[in-house]
Each structure stands twice: as C-alpha cells, then as structure tokens.
Write an enzyme that holds these catalytic residues in place. Structure first.
Site, PDB file in Angstrom:
ATOM      1  CG  LEU A  33      -1.823  -1.239   1.346  1.00 56.98           C
ATOM      2  CD1 LEU A  33      -2.651  -1.156   2.627  1.00 56.98           C
ATOM      3  CD2 LEU A  33      -2.731  -1.375   0.138  1.00 56.98           C
ATOM      4  CG  HIS A  37      -3.259   1.271  -2.207  1.00 58.18           C
ATOM      5  ND1 HIS A  37      -1.898   1.154  -2.372  1.00 58.18           N
ATOM      6  CD2 HIS A  37      -3.825   0.547  -3.203  1.00 58.18           C
ATOM      7  CE1 HIS A  37      -1.642   0.386  -3.419  1.00 58.18           C
ATOM      8  NE2 HIS A  37      -2.787   0.007  -3.944  1.00 58.18           N
ATOM      9  CD  GLN A 148      -8.971   9.309 -13.774  1.00 55.08           C
ATOM     10  OE1 GLN A 148     -10.073   8.840 -13.494  1.00 55.08           O
ATOM     11  NE2 GLN A 148      -8.597   9.566 -15.025  1.00 55.08           N
ATOM     12  CB  VAL A 176      -2.039  10.082  -4.394  1.00 57.99           C
ATOM     13  CG1 VAL A 176      -1.099  10.793  -3.418  1.00 57.99           C
ATOM     14  CG2 VAL A 176      -3.473  10.136  -3.863  1.00 57.99           C
TER      15      VAL A 176
END
Ligand code: PAF
Length: 301
Positions: A33, A37, A148, A176
C-alpha cells in the site's frame, strides 16, 4: 483490526454491519500500500460507516511472463497501515480459495477492455472484472473505491457493476502523486535510483499534451504524436500514448469532449501507466480562451 481469509466469514461480518445500519465501503487492493490506496480508505471512512479493504494479489490478471511472482508484497506493513487508518476489516483470501478447482466463470467486459492496456495485456481486464465481481459478491458493499491512475480499470469496473446490476456505486478518486509528479504505484518500488530520477518525465509529458489541448489543438493524432516525440527524448520506452474520449475511451479524430490522455511505458524492466484528463475550452481552435483543465496543474489528478 479484524483480518478474515474466509469468504463465508467475510459475508457474515458484512451482513452484521449492514444490519447495524452501516453503509459498507470496499477498497480492493493488491497490497504493498501507498498513499494512493490510503486516500481511497480515507474516502471510504468519510462516506461509509464500515470500511473493508481487500488484500489479494490476483493471479488471474497477470498473464504469463508478467510480474506476478515478483509483485511487491509486505502484508505486515499493509496491516499496520490499514489499522492506523481505522479500517474495520481486512479481507485477505488465499488464491486457492478464490479460484477453486474447476473455476470456469470469467467476466469479459467488452468495450472498455479494448485498446490501451487491453491491447498489450491480454486477459488482464477479464481477470480484474472477475475478481472485482467476486469481491462484490462476497463483501456486498454499497460503494467501492478505485484510483483514477487506473482509468481503464475504472471504466471496466463501472461497466461491469452496471451491466451485472450489482447495485454497487463506483467512486473514482484522484491519482496521488509524488511532489515531482510521479503517480504513486506499487511498481515504483522496482525503479533504480536513475530510473526514479527520470520517472517524472511521464507526467510532465502528459501535462504538456493537456496544455496543447487547452491551447486549441484538436487533433487526437497530433496530441499522441507529440507525446510520443516528447517521451522519445527520455529513457522511457513507450508501449502506447493516446488521446481518447474520457467518457467511453473511444478513439476520436477530433477532440470535442473531455479527453483522457493515457500512456504506458517501460522504464528499464518496470512498466508504468499514467493519464490526465482535460476538457477542451469552449469554442475550440488555436487562440481560443483557456479554460481550467479538469486535472492538470494539480498535484493530484
Ligand atoms: O487495482 C488493483 O490493485 C487491482 O487491479 C484490483 C482492483 C485490486 C483487482 O485485483
């Protein structure tokens, strides 16, 4: 933090939460992660009374020769992060329990699976759609959260969720990025120091392409060609670079609607993908007034 590996136990837990009146959010992940996430987890926590994260490196979405074996894993760290984010349950099934002997049902999402990554990763989106549908059946979430950065995956999952009447709302959260623009990805782990230093060129090229549309360029081919030229001067080896209609990922000749500029490229042995969306300014044509890009110019997209 409750960790479940068994589907029946997961289903029971989720039913209990629903009976207690909670809206259930699912964040499907393959682990290793990062902040991307965690941004999905935070969104789910803000919108749902009960958040479930799944950790499962799905063999069905890797084809022979891809990086299934070496896909980075660190379940202990993942658990610590999920606990600190206040996730209610982590569902981490065994592959042999997910794909039991005789498993023979697959979900092929025609349309959004074609082109872009679909042209280079045969069977990938079939594997993604199948595991996400299985997770929806086990967890029965009200909402599921995706990033996205995987724009085509989002389109595939959205179509599947709608076509199969799952009743699950699909929420797509912004990509991000590192401060230098590199989109966060578990695969960034593979980059050597010189590759990491070169990596921001991908997003820089996307922003330049978005800038051309904002400045009036309307030829999807010209946008793609300029993007390829720009990346040819970097260590990236391009797999595809395209400008497609954001709504349905269809190729267009003339850019009229919101556009997804998407790229996949290798840096050494590591394959990275990234994208940006941009809305052409009303009126169009070179010299048209500049409108606010939908995503370029922000640290997240
Ligand atoms: O985006 C991912 O990490 C995976 O494709 C997903 C959605 C968890 C399915 O395995």
């Amino acid at each position: 933090l409750k960790t479940l590996t068994d589907s029946a136990a997961m289903r029971r837990e989720s039913r209990r939460a629903r009976e207690a009146g909670a809206r259930i959010g699912l964040v499907p992940t393959m682990g290793y992660l990062h902040e991307g996430h965690l941004s999905l987890v935070r969104r789910s926590r803000a919108e749902c009374g009960f958040t479930i994260a799944s950790l499962f490196v799905n063999p069905a979405q890797f084809s022979a020769g891809e990086d299934l074996e070496r896909y980075p894993r660190n379940p202990e760290r993942d658990m610590r992060l999920l606990a600190s984010e206040g996730v209610d349950v982590v569902f981490t099934p065994e592959a042999r329990a997910v794909y039991r002997e005789g498993h023979s049902t697959w979900i092929d999402v025609e349309g959004p699976s074609a082109g872009l990554c679909g042209s280079f990763r045969p069977g990938h989106f079939r594997g993604v759609a199948t595991i996400v549908a299985k997770l929806f059946n086990i967890v029965r979430p009200d909402v599921a959260y995706f990033g996205q950065k995987d724009a085509q995956q989002c389109a595939v999952v959205r179509r599947m969720a709608e076509d199969l009447d799952t009743g699950v709302d699909i929420v797509v959260c912004p990509t991000v990025r590192e401060p230098d623009g590199l989109a966060l990805s578990s695969r960034n782990f593979f980059l050597s120091a010189p590759e990491r230093a070169a990596a921001p060129a991908l997003y820089a090229a996307l922003r330049e392409a978005a800038g051309s549309i904002e400045a009036g360029e309307r030829s999807a081919k010209a946008i793609a060609a300029a993007l390829r030229d720009r990346l040819a001067a970097t260590p990236f080896r391009i797999q595809y670079a395209e400008a497609v209609r954001a709504r349905d990922l269809q190729s267009v000749e003339t850019i009229e609607d919101e556009t997804l500029i998407a790229v996949a490229a290798h840096l050494g042995a590591t394959r990275l993908i990234d994208n940006i969306t941009v809305r052409p300014p009303a009126g169009g044509g070179p010299g048209a007034h500049r409108s606010r890009p939908t995503e370029s110019g922000k640290r997240t997209n």
